[in-house]
Design an enzyme around this catalytic site. Structure first.
Site, mmCIF file in Angstrom:
data_model
loop_
_atom_site.group_PDB
_atom_site.id
_atom_site.type_symbol
_atom_site.label_atom_id
_atom_site.label_comp_id
_atom_site.label_asym_id
_atom_site.label_seq_id
_atom_site.Cartn_x
_atom_site.Cartn_y
_atom_site.Cartn_z
ATOM 1 N N GLU A 88 11.295 8.354 1.749
ATOM 2 C CA GLU A 88 11.749 8.052 0.392
ATOM 3 C C GLU A 88 11.719 9.290 -0.484
ATOM 4 O O GLU A 88 10.985 10.241 -0.225
ATOM 5 C CB GLU A 88 10.811 7.029 -0.268
ATOM 6 C CG GLU A 88 10.658 5.738 0.455
ATOM 7 C CD GLU A 88 9.543 4.905 -0.155
ATOM 8 O OE1 GLU A 88 8.907 5.346 -1.136
ATOM 9 O OE2 GLU A 88 9.308 3.799 0.351
ATOM 10 N N CYS A 108 1.416 8.413 6.494
ATOM 11 C CA CYS A 108 0.316 9.255 6.002
ATOM 12 C C CYS A 108 -0.990 8.807 6.629
ATOM 13 O O CYS A 108 -1.275 7.607 6.710
ATOM 14 C CB CYS A 108 0.221 9.141 4.475
ATOM 15 S SG CYS A 108 -1.042 10.217 3.746
ATOM 16 N N CYS A 329 4.793 4.593 -4.228
ATOM 17 C CA CYS A 329 5.003 5.474 -3.087
ATOM 18 C C CYS A 329 4.930 4.698 -1.772
ATOM 19 O O CYS A 329 3.934 4.042 -1.488
ATOM 20 C CB CYS A 329 3.945 6.584 -3.112
ATOM 21 S SG CYS A 329 4.168 7.794 -1.824
#
Length: 339
Positions: A88, A108, A329
């Site tokens: 993104e 992540c 996020c």
């Protein structure tokens, strides 16, 4: 090899390797980043026989733009990579220009409890071209120049250090995207060895620290990295970073209801940061359906702000972007992959 992977120095070496003058690297950069070509056939000032060699060795591939969610001052982009992974980027319109928040990894591994990206584990690092082209594709969409870049999207930038620093070299280059170094911000949750390495990086880019708690007790619960690098060690590294670079550091602080937003927390944060050349960015939390944390009420955020101000800590409250779209996020990627 993807041409957008290559710094100007890399490209100069490439041209020397095919027995061509290195100045052609600057010519090609102009076509890539000024003219923004989609085909080498558009180039008019490099000989055709050289273009043929370039075509054989350097591709112009970019991710596929899959989805754009649009709000008044914010666009959220979902890109599909060549291996069918998704990342993104977020465009934010400010009065001072157009800012883009880019991703640096697919997923992540930092596992911050409040973060949608951390809920889904790291698959791999992004390559340089996969970061550079996020900017190019967004510029193509909005037909305007991006003026500011923050590396705060999916991923921990210092977990992909070499590619991120090469990305900076390309977008900052006067022959590349010409984005000023002081308009580039790298955010880390606190990988201390890389903070020490970054203080010797010869570009005056900004450093932001995702702090989000004033004590080890709170930070241990919401940010696993703190069990490896405790707050005292992190603050010491930042003091040395500032001493070496003479640059101000930003501390990001997401306001989580009942977790880190008390008046006592504000007092402890003021004490922790006293005397440091920094400012604190208080961030109203973007809630997601997969995570139970709630945003602090605005009166709590304002009280927190006032306490920091009274203790002479420079502080701002981040303007909200994308509250009507999947702006948290990793949120858009999760929606796509969990369908």
């Amino acid at each position: 090899m993807n041409v957008y992977n290559m710094t100007l120095e890399d490209l100069e070496k490439y041209f020397e390797s095919i027995d061509e003058k290195p100045f052609k690297a600057k010519q090609l950069y102009k076509w890539l980043y000024d003219k923004k070509i989609n085909s080498y056939d558009e180039i008019t000032d490099i000989k055709k026989e050289v273009i043929i060699k370039i075509k054989e060795n350097l591709n112009l591939n970019k991710p596929e733009l899959v989805t754009v969610e649009r709000d008044k001052d914010t666009n959220k982009y979902l890109f599909k990579l060549e291996d069918n992974e998704y990342i993104e980027a977020v465009l934010m319109r400010h009065d001072y220009g157009k800012s883009i928040c880019i991703s640096s990894e697919v997923g992540c591994n930092m596992g911050c409890k409040f973060c949608e990206s951390g809920r889904r584990k790291k698959v791999r690092d992004l390559k340089v071209y996969e970061m550079v082209t996020q900017i190019l594709l967004v510029e193509e969409d909005i037909k305007e120049k991006i003026t500011h870049v923050v590396v705060m999207g999916i991923g921990e930038p210092f977990d992909n250090y070499e590619n991120v620093t090469n990305f900076i070299k390309i977008i900052n280059s006067p022959f590349g995207l010409k984005i000023g170094s002081r308009h580039i911000t790298i955010s880390t949750c606190g990988i201390i060895p890389k903070i020490y390495e970054f203080m010797n990086f010869p570009y005056q880019v900004n450093l932001a620290i995702s702090l989000h708690a004033p004590t080890n007790e709170i930070r241990d619960k919401i940010m696993p990295i703190n069990k490896v690098y405790q707050i005292e060690e992190l603050i010491e590294s930042i003091k040395k970073y500032i001493e070496k670079t003479n640059r101000r550091v930003t501390f990001e602080y997401i306001m989580l209801d009942g977790v880190n937003d008390s008046e006592l927390n504000a007092q402890k944060l003021s004490k922790l940061l006293k005397g440091i050349n920094c400012y604190v960015n208080l961030i109203p939390y973007n809630e997601t359906e997969n995570i139970s944390f709630k945003r602090s009420e605005m009166f709590k955020i304002m009280k927190f702000y006032d306490i920091l101000k009274k203790n002479k800590i420079e502080v701002t409250i981040r303007r909200e972007f994308g509250s009507k779209i999947s702006a948290a996020c990793g949120q858009l990627r999760s929606k796509k992959e969990e369908l």
